[in-house]
Design a protein around this motif. Structure first.
Motif, PDB file in Angstrom:
ATOM      1  N   TYR A   1       0.852  -1.214  -0.031  1.00 39.34           N
ATOM      2  CA  TYR A   1      -0.056  -0.055  -0.093  1.00 39.34           C
ATOM      3  C   TYR A   1       0.921   1.231   0.158  1.00 39.34           C
ATOM      4  N   PRO A   2       0.739   2.202  -0.842  1.00 40.39           N
ATOM      5  CA  PRO A   2       1.629   3.249  -0.988  1.00 40.39           C
ATOM      6  C   PRO A   2       1.711   4.226   0.287  1.00 40.39           C
ATOM      7  N   ILE A   3       2.991   4.458   0.728  1.00 45.97           N
ATOM      8  CA  ILE A   3       3.135   5.405   1.825  1.00 45.97           C
ATOM      9  C   ILE A   3       4.618   5.937   1.652  1.00 45.97           C
ATOM     10  N   THR A   4       4.544   7.244   1.850  1.00 42.43           N
ATOM     11  CA  THR A   4       5.918   8.026   1.939  1.00 42.43           C
ATOM     12  C   THR A   4       6.701   7.797   3.004  1.00 42.43           C
ATOM     13  N   PRO A   5       7.979   7.236   2.848  1.00 47.03           N
ATOM     14  CA  PRO A   5       8.812   7.475   1.791  1.00 47.03           C
ATOM     15  C   PRO A   5       9.284   6.099   0.929  1.00 47.03           C
ATOM     16  N   SER A   6       8.335   5.146   1.029  1.00 45.79           N
ATOM     17  CA  SER A   6       8.685   3.937   0.480  1.00 45.79           C
ATOM     18  C   SER A   6       8.094   3.512  -0.885  1.00 45.79           C
ATOM     19  N   THR A   7       7.383   4.574  -1.150  1.00 48.52           N
ATOM     20  CA  THR A   7       6.313   4.357  -2.509  1.00 48.52           C
ATOM     21  C   THR A   7       7.028   3.887  -3.617  1.00 48.52           C
ATOM     22  N   GLU A   8       8.331   4.293  -3.787  1.00 53.30           N
ATOM     23  CA  GLU A   8       9.014   3.947  -5.050  1.00 53.30           C
ATOM     24  C   GLU A   8       9.166   2.475  -5.234  1.00 53.30           C
ATOM     25  N   ILE A   9       9.607   1.696  -4.118  1.00 51.90           N
ATOM     26  CA  ILE A   9       9.837   0.313  -4.089  1.00 51.90           C
ATOM     27  C   ILE A   9       8.477  -0.338  -4.771  1.00 51.90           C
ATOM     28  N   ALA A  10       7.567   0.130  -4.319  1.00 50.34           N
ATOM     29  CA  ALA A  10       6.133  -0.433  -4.662  1.00 50.34           C
ATOM     30  C   ALA A  10       5.773  -0.152  -6.385  1.00 50.34           C
TER      31      ALA A  10
END
Length: 360
Positions: free
Chosen positions: A22-31
């Motif tokens: 589920y997208p969440i900053t600051p990990s979203t680029e992994i998804a």
């Protein structure tokens, strides 16, 4: 390459073929990277409705024998805790990436922190043990993601890559090998019960579809996998094994760097504060100043502190109010100075030099 993208590439190289997130900053680029890349290699990407569902999907995928992962940060990590405990109890191999940010609550979505280091070890209820790796560079985002999958499969535990906004969003040159060695979990031996372990405490893995009947439950269970919640001996035997299979292998799991082992003043770091320490040591070369950097923080390798027999003081910069410093303090007799920093920025070299000069 950006750190988060390198993490995704490391997962793909390691054979990861399922991502639930589920997208969440600051990990979203992994998804985002996994969404683009997984379908091209025959994998599955699914964006779930929240983080509770994300980790549940990952656990389900892992039980098909697929290498599976998720990535999150802050509040999302908190939401995953109950199912992380379920993964520990059911001995489900999976990888959880936490690109840490400032907290508590919504906190600082776009700034760096290391505030979840105790949560990844003790966040779910009950007694269990996990493995946590801490990269300090984009290259290590790739390398340690690969390693996380191997450790998860080898010990059948949820394994954490505890990154942060600094490493996740920085860009550096990365060497990506043509291939990496992939070691799947040991299969369940013919005639063995599903949760019957050998000397290493790790039972063989029989994923769904392998031809073996396995009952998977978060309840206290016997070696057959059947619930047995009222027998103290069954619970004692199971939980002690869940803990000891990781803790007894701490020397084998350990990964750390030692600089100037004869030093009297020693920095102890993990993650991005180590980069500031390395800068200080380049700018002010002095063999009386040492550096111990952990790439694996759980299980905590307390024996690494013995690499500095002449140490008189340990200095520990962390991007929190002082979390892993507690582990150092309880394992040494020398003075241990916490150098906490919150607010989203790294320690500067000047800040560490001031502390260094004050404790020499």
């Amino acid at each position: 390459m950006q750190g988060n993208a390198a993490c995704a590439e490391g997962a793909l190289a390691a054979g990861c073929r399922f991502f639930g997130g589920y997208p969440i900053t600051p990990s979203t680029e992994i998804a985002e990277t996994m969404a683009r890349r997984l379908p091209k290699v025959g994998g599955v990407f699914i964006s779930m409705e929240d983080e509770l569902a994300s980790i549940a999907a990952v656990i389900g995928a892992a039980w098909t024998g697929t290498r599976a992962m998720t990535a999150t940060s802050g509040p999302g990590f908190s939401l995953m805790m109950e199912n992380i405990g379920y993964a520990a109890m059911t001995e489900t191999p999976c990888v959880i990436v936490n690109v840490q940010r400032g907290g508590p609550s919504t906190g600082q979505p776009t700034r760096a922190a290391q505030g979840d280091m105790l949560q990844c070890r003790f966040g779910s209820h009950g007694d269990y043990s996990t493995i946590a790796l801490t990269p300090n560079s984009v290259q290590e985002m790739f390398d340690l993601t690969v390693k996380a999958f191997d450790l998860a499969d080898r010990f059948r535990v949820p394994t954490f890559l505890m990154s942060d906004e600094v490493v996740g969003h920085m860009r550096e040159r990365v060497t990506i090998p043509d291939s990496v060695d992939i070691t799947p979990p040991a299969p369940l031996a013919e005639g063995s019960l599903p949760y019957e372990a050998g000397d290493d405490g790790v039972p063989g893995f029989a994923p769904f579809g392998s031809g073996r009947s396995v009952h998977v439950t978060g309840l206290t269970h016997d070696e057959r996998g059947y619930p047995d919640t009222t027998d103290p001996e069954t619970h004692d035997r199971l939980v002690r094994r869940l803990v000891s299979k990781v803790e007894s292998a701490r020397r084998d799991i350990a990964d750390y760097e030692v600089t100037n082992p004869d030093a009297e003043t020693v920095f102890v770091t993990y993650g991005p504060p180590s980069r500031t320490v390395e800068q200080v040591m380049r700018d002010h070369p002095d063999e009386s100043v040492g550096h111990l950097r952990f790439r694996v923080v759980w299980p905590f390798p307390e024996f690494a502190l013995q690499e500095f027999p002449d140490a008189k003081v340990f200095l520990m910069p962390e991007l929190n109010m002082g979390q892993m410093v507690r582990e150092v303090q309880r394992h040494v007799d020398q003075s241990v100075i916490s150098i906490p920093k919150i607010g989203g920025e790294l320690h500067t070299p000047a800040e560490l030099v001031r502390v260094l000069e004050a404790h020499r």
